[in-house]
Scaffold this motif. Structure first.
Motif, short mmCIF file in Angstrom:
data_model
loop_
_atom_site.label_atom_id
_atom_site.label_comp_id
_atom_site.label_asym_id
_atom_site.label_seq_id
_atom_site.Cartn_x
_atom_site.Cartn_y
_atom_site.Cartn_z
N ILE A 90 -3.09 2.34 -24.68
CA ILE A 90 -4.38 2.14 -25.34
C ILE A 90 -4.87 0.74 -24.98
O ILE A 90 -4.13 -0.24 -25.12
N THR A 91 -6.11 0.66 -24.52
CA THR A 91 -6.65 -0.61 -24.05
C THR A 91 -8.03 -0.86 -24.65
O THR A 91 -8.89 0.03 -24.67
N LEU A 92 -8.21 -2.09 -25.13
CA LEU A 92 -9.52 -2.57 -25.56
C LEU A 92 -10.04 -3.53 -24.50
O LEU A 92 -9.39 -4.53 -24.20
N SER A 93 -11.19 -3.25 -23.92
CA SER A 93 -11.83 -4.13 -22.96
C SER A 93 -13.27 -4.33 -23.40
O SER A 93 -14.08 -3.40 -23.34
N GLY A 94 -13.58 -5.54 -23.88
CA GLY A 94 -14.89 -5.76 -24.48
C GLY A 94 -15.01 -4.92 -25.73
O GLY A 94 -14.25 -5.07 -26.68
N LEU A 95 -15.96 -3.98 -25.73
CA LEU A 95 -16.13 -3.07 -26.87
C LEU A 95 -15.77 -1.63 -26.50
O LEU A 95 -16.16 -0.70 -27.20
N THR A 96 -15.03 -1.48 -25.41
CA THR A 96 -14.62 -0.15 -24.97
C THR A 96 -13.13 0.05 -25.20
O THR A 96 -12.32 -0.76 -24.76
N VAL A 97 -12.79 1.13 -25.89
CA VAL A 97 -11.39 1.49 -26.10
C VAL A 97 -11.07 2.68 -25.19
O VAL A 97 -11.78 3.68 -25.20
N THR A 98 -9.99 2.55 -24.40
CA THR A 98 -9.56 3.62 -23.52
C THR A 98 -8.16 4.06 -23.93
O THR A 98 -7.24 3.23 -24.00
N LYS A 99 -8.02 5.34 -24.19
CA LYS A 99 -6.72 5.91 -24.52
C LYS A 99 -6.28 6.79 -23.35
O LYS A 99 -6.94 7.78 -23.03
#
Length: 244
Positions: A210-219
């Motif tokens: 799970i990654t938060l980059s800026g305001l985007t969360v990618t699972k």
């Protein structure tokens, strides 16, 4: 450093068998429970190369960190447990060339005189000790190997799109945490550092990341990826999707 508290944080029990299996369990436990993150960098909170500072941040406040903090503290844990380990410096390979030389910190651990690369501070990368022999290892994040170069250094490589891609290059020469002073300052302040360009936080999960980059969360789970945008209110941050 409180080794007992560290083991509790990474959910691994103490073990007198200092073997490859236990080392792999420690590395996996760390990556599943302590995030890689740059939130102090983007908030201009100075990061000092001091393991007491790392311990207070990671063990007392439940935070993560970037490579100097994560690998610096993990190497101290390994030494306190009895593993023969040392920090090494690495140069990261970017799509358009090489990053600042020797600006990434990783660890070499020696088991029966054989060196293994261990890295808990490189985000989405190999999750198990990797021998310097060229042997391939596969986990949920990919297939990896270490290839010796003609100059006497080593390349950490991942197999992607039918070919081997270099992630970073390193030597087996031992270094001290203080040797990263200039690189740590650069990565906190320079516009050329990708850590200064926005919030980043990422943690491994059993099946992906799970990654938060800026305001985007990618699972990520195996070959699937789901993305969710965060919306920022006056006092709260809201998910616009469901991570489950």
């Amino acid at each position: 450093m409180d080794a007992k508290k560290y083991l509790q944080r990474i959910k691994v029990s103490a073990d007198r068998n200092l073997d490859l299996e236990y080392l792999a369990k420690l590395q996996s436990g760390h990556m599943l429970n302590i995030p890689f993150e740059n939130l102090d960098v983007t908030r201009k909170t100075p990061i000092r190369l001091n393991t007491d500072f790392f311990s207070e941040k990671i063990l007392e406040r439940g935070r993560g960190g970037f490579c100097y903090e994560l690998n610096g503290l993990f190497q101290l844990l390994l030494s306190e447990l009895g593993f023969q380990s040392r920090l090494i410096s690495c140069t990261v390979k970017k799509p358009d060339g090489w990053a600042r030389e020797d600006s990434h910190a990783a660890i070499l651990v020696y088991l029966h005189q054989l060196p293994y690369l261990v890295d808990v501070g490189f985000g989405d990368s190999v999750r198990q000790p990797l021998p310097l022999t060229g042997e391939e290892k596969t986990d949920v994040s990919g297939t990896y190997r270490i290839k010796a170069t003609a100059e006497g250094k080593f390349d950490l490589q991942r197999f992607e799109d039918g070919k081997w891609k270099i992630l970073y290059r390193f030597s087996d020469r031992p270094v001290q945490l203080d040797d990263f002073h200039d690189a740590c300052l650069f990565n906190q302040t320079s516009p050329e550092s990708h850590f200064t360009h926005g919030d980043l936080a990422t943690i491994a999960t059993k099946d992906g990341r799970i990654t938060l980059s800026g305001l985007t969360v990618t699972k990520s789970e195996e070959s699937r990826k789901n993305k969710f945008e965060l919306s920022v209110g006056k006092k709260k941050i809201f998910f616009s999707g469901n991570l489950t």
